[in-house]
Design an enzyme around this catalytic site. Structure first.
Site, PDB file in Angstrom:
ATOM      1  N   TYR A  93       0.865  -1.174   0.000  1.00 22.05           N
ATOM      2  CA  TYR A  93       0.000   0.000   0.000  1.00 22.05           C
ATOM      3  C   TYR A  93       0.908   1.233   0.000  1.00 22.05           C
ATOM      4  CZ  TYR A  93      -3.554  -3.403   1.118  1.00 22.05           C
ATOM      5  OH  TYR A  93      -4.389  -4.490   1.071  1.00 22.05           O
ATOM      6  N   LYS A 206      22.014 -14.100  -8.111  1.00 28.24           N
ATOM      7  CA  LYS A 206      21.488 -14.734  -6.904  1.00 28.24           C
ATOM      8  C   LYS A 206      20.670 -15.963  -7.294  1.00 28.24           C
ATOM      9  CE  LYS A 206      19.562 -10.820  -5.558  1.00 28.24           C
ATOM     10  NZ  LYS A 206      18.885  -9.759  -4.738  1.00 28.24           N
ATOM     11  N   GLY A 235      13.501 -11.004   2.351  1.00 28.21           N
ATOM     12  CA  GLY A 235      14.662 -10.189   2.703  1.00 28.21           C
ATOM     13  C   GLY A 235      15.993 -10.876   2.508  1.00 28.21           C
ATOM     14  N   GLY A 237      17.502 -11.943  -0.215  1.00 30.64           N
ATOM     15  CA  GLY A 237      18.284 -11.402  -1.326  1.00 30.64           C
ATOM     16  C   GLY A 237      18.956 -10.089  -0.973  1.00 30.64           C
ATOM     17  N   ASP A 238      18.249  -9.236  -0.245  1.00 32.46           N
ATOM     18  CA  ASP A 238      18.830  -7.957   0.168  1.00 32.46           C
ATOM     19  C   ASP A 238      19.909  -8.164   1.220  1.00 32.46           C
ATOM     20  OD1 ASP A 238      17.069  -6.395  -1.497  1.00 32.46           O
ATOM     21  OD2 ASP A 238      15.484  -6.878  -0.065  1.00 32.46           O
TER      22      ASP A 238
END
Length: 295
Positions: A93, A206, A235, A237-238
């Protein structure tokens, strides 16, 4: 954004845990915990969710001095629903949110003398025309001051189509020194070989639970993932990107960069939340110590 992680099905009514989420903020926290000086740039609403974002990042020693608080737009929200043990449903949102109103002036002044790396996400230019201009301006400003750019493709199909993303992100990726993405995401911006031909120094792929690889003009180096029980994959991957960039900033070799990245990814999936479980530098070696009591 502010994140709300539901304990049950949203349609039935449930309780939820409130925290902070976002690809760029996760990378910022990960780098800060590994001992690097980090500045996060963005917009939040002048509201209680915005205060939570700023307070959380300050507590993680991330510089938020250049964050703009918007009087006329709210802080964005993301909802996480664990639909199956290994399937998370995510709802955003943020249309019309403060973050979507990011503009070039918000980012260029944050790149100061001494800045070594600007990390950008492919999510930001999908948010609005002004956010897209802000990312381009960040690339321009970084180039003018000889600052390296890392782009994580981070394609989000709920924000725009693959064709739209390719049109915008391919030119940006070709300007980066480091490009990070899954195989599908890298294909979206031309593929590994095309990026190398356009001057990208390191293309990092990745592979999730299978690990990661980095390709340079000298070839490809692969690294396996660390095997840990998976609690929450959001999260990861980050977290990997934070670890890899930490190695880049430290000037270590490619193998160690990949290893640090996969270690951070392992910490991320072993704990609930995008960033909460990310390691400090002293904790990196704990991966692989399963069943050990540290006394």
């Amino acid at each position: 954004m502010v994140s709300m992680r539901a304990d049950g099905l949203l349609r039935l009514g449930t309780t939820a845990r409130v925290s902070v989420a976002g690809a760029e903020s996760t990378v910022a926290v990960g780098l800060s915990r590994l001992g690097h000086r980090v500045r996060w740039v963005g917009r939040v609403g002048r509201d209680e969710p915005g205060e939570l974002v700023l307070r959380t990042l300050r507590a993680e020693e991330v510089d938020v001095s250049r964050v703009r608080e918007d009087d006329d737009a709210p802080t964005g929200i993301v909802l996480f629903e664990q639909r199956l043990p290994d399937v998370t449903r995510v709802q955003y949102y943020r249309a019309g949110s403060a973050g979507s109103r990011l503009a070039p002036a918000d980012v260029t002044t944050a790149i100061e003398a001494g800045t070594r790396l600007v990390h950008l996400s492919g999510i930001t230019p999908a948010l609005s025309p002004t956010a897209r201009e802000a990312v381009t301006a960040a690339c321009d400003h970084a180039a003018e001051h000889d600052v390296a750019v890392c782009l994580d493709v981070n394609f989000r199909s709920r924000l725009w189509s693959a064709d739209e993303a390719a049109d915008v992100l391919t030119p940006l990726a070709r300007r980066a020194r480091v490009v990070v993405g899954s195989p599908d995401e890298l294909a979206l911006v031309g593929g590994v070989e095309d990026l190398l031909r356009h001057g990208v120094a390191e293309v990092v792929t990745k592979h999730g639970a299978e690990g990661a690889a980095v390709t340079t003009e000298n070839g490809t180096l692969d690294a396996p993932a660390h095997r840990v029980p998976v609690v929450d994959s959001v999260g990861a991957g980050d977290a990997f990107t934070a670890g890899y960039l930490s190695g880049w900033l430290d000037g270590v070799g490619l193998a160690e960069r990949l290893d640090r990245g996969t270690a951070c990814g392992a910490f991320a999936v072993a704990t609930r939340g995008d960033w909460e479980g990310l390691p400090t530098r002293a904790e990196l070696d704990l991966v692989g110590s399963a069943g050990t009591a540290l006394r």
